[in-house]
Design an enzyme around this catalytic site. Sequence first.
Site: not given
Length: 471
Positions: A30-31, A70, A74, A124, A126, A149, A245, A297-298, A313
Amino acid sequence: MKYFVILFLALFQTAILQSQVKNVIVIFTDDQGYEDLSCFGSNKVKTPYIDQMAEEGLKLTSFYVASSVCSPSRAALLTGRMPKRVGIPGVLFPKKNEKGLSPNEITIAELLKEKNYATGLVGKWHLGHAKKYLPLNQGFDSYYGIPYSNNMSIASGIDISPNIVLNDGYTLEMMYDDIKKVDSGEKKYKNELKDKAPLLRGNEIVEYPTNQTTLTERYTKEAVSFIKKNKEKPFFLYFAHSFPHVPIFVGDKFKGISGTSPYYDAIAEIDWSVGEVFKALKENGLDKNTLVIFASDNGPNSHGSAKPLKGRKFETYDGGQRVPAIFWAPEEIKAGITSDEVVSSLDVLPTIANFTGICMPKDRVYDGYDLSKFLKGKTKESPRKEMYFYGSNSTKIDGIRQGDWKYLIKGYRKAGWYKPKGDDLKIKLFNLKEDISESENLIEKNPKKANELLNKMKDYDADLTKDISKK
């Protein structure tokens, strides 16, 4: 006798053509930024286990997710369809009556149910916190993790376990009071409730507020347990880490381990986690028939790095959607290869379908491509020729990459702390092969190419919009 020999040879040939892949694991951080692994050039953290995965698999240096935030990212990964197409163009929040991924969409987990796969999600989600949107109603047999998140708060509409663990001196009365405050929607409670996310098992909250310091370790134990429990049958594990994240939490064993920052300590712990997953595969004799995919994810939050890419992001410069990615399958994917071919998270679902011998549903439009021939080395070219960019919380198209060229209407995120000016406000054309950092705007020198890409971008968006209008 001749008939039986021919039949045997035919069956033998069919067996050879069939994929050796039986199990599938997708690890999604994540991130995490493009540069934030040592095998992608980071000098701020050592990631030996992920580096080994890259040495034994295929490292992709032009892997794009479908969004720079996010929820839409996903949704695209799990469905093989653009976020706009599935109705998740932006980030979902834990508020009353919030929507989620439609149960009519077909996730990777639901697709694999066709062949009786055991399916588990650790981490996660989301994609909606109401029960009808949660993982158990989207094809997963089990779920353990934070439903959105880790900087978000508790939400109404989630069942509470009778055996819930309450941390930080909380009582049930205090927890229900937090839920009422969230439902009120009043901004005065925003900072008070921030970072108090619930932990779910199945459809129930089992811990509140979540002890996030031990979260990566507990996620990892859950993932390893799932692998061991299902070693005798085919399985799909979606392991979606909550970090790096913000707010960033790290286990005691990993605090300060990077020597740089908590962000990179968190990545070091994720690297350890990846090592534990591979250890479990090897110990259970599953390391020869499992496809493992690693990606973020990004792009990175303010603590990470997307160098040499521009942006991060929230943005549609490459730093927002181009992420580190590795595909690993010893019997299928040749070791030690690095490719700069354009590939996307949208391609994961159709690729898994091919590897596992499942036909793609014919009743919907997919935006992903089957990568199996490319991954197996039967062709050096990816079937994906274009990548389309949409704003982080918008259905409006921002840009397109085709080959080495990228046309971009707007790459930045409009925010109070950022005032776009100069080149940011201009329509842009980049040659990513010659200018990976998107620093030289070539639109005035190549108006014909710019117009060609603009028309292609408009045509794609019009078709996508038309498909949505049919629903």
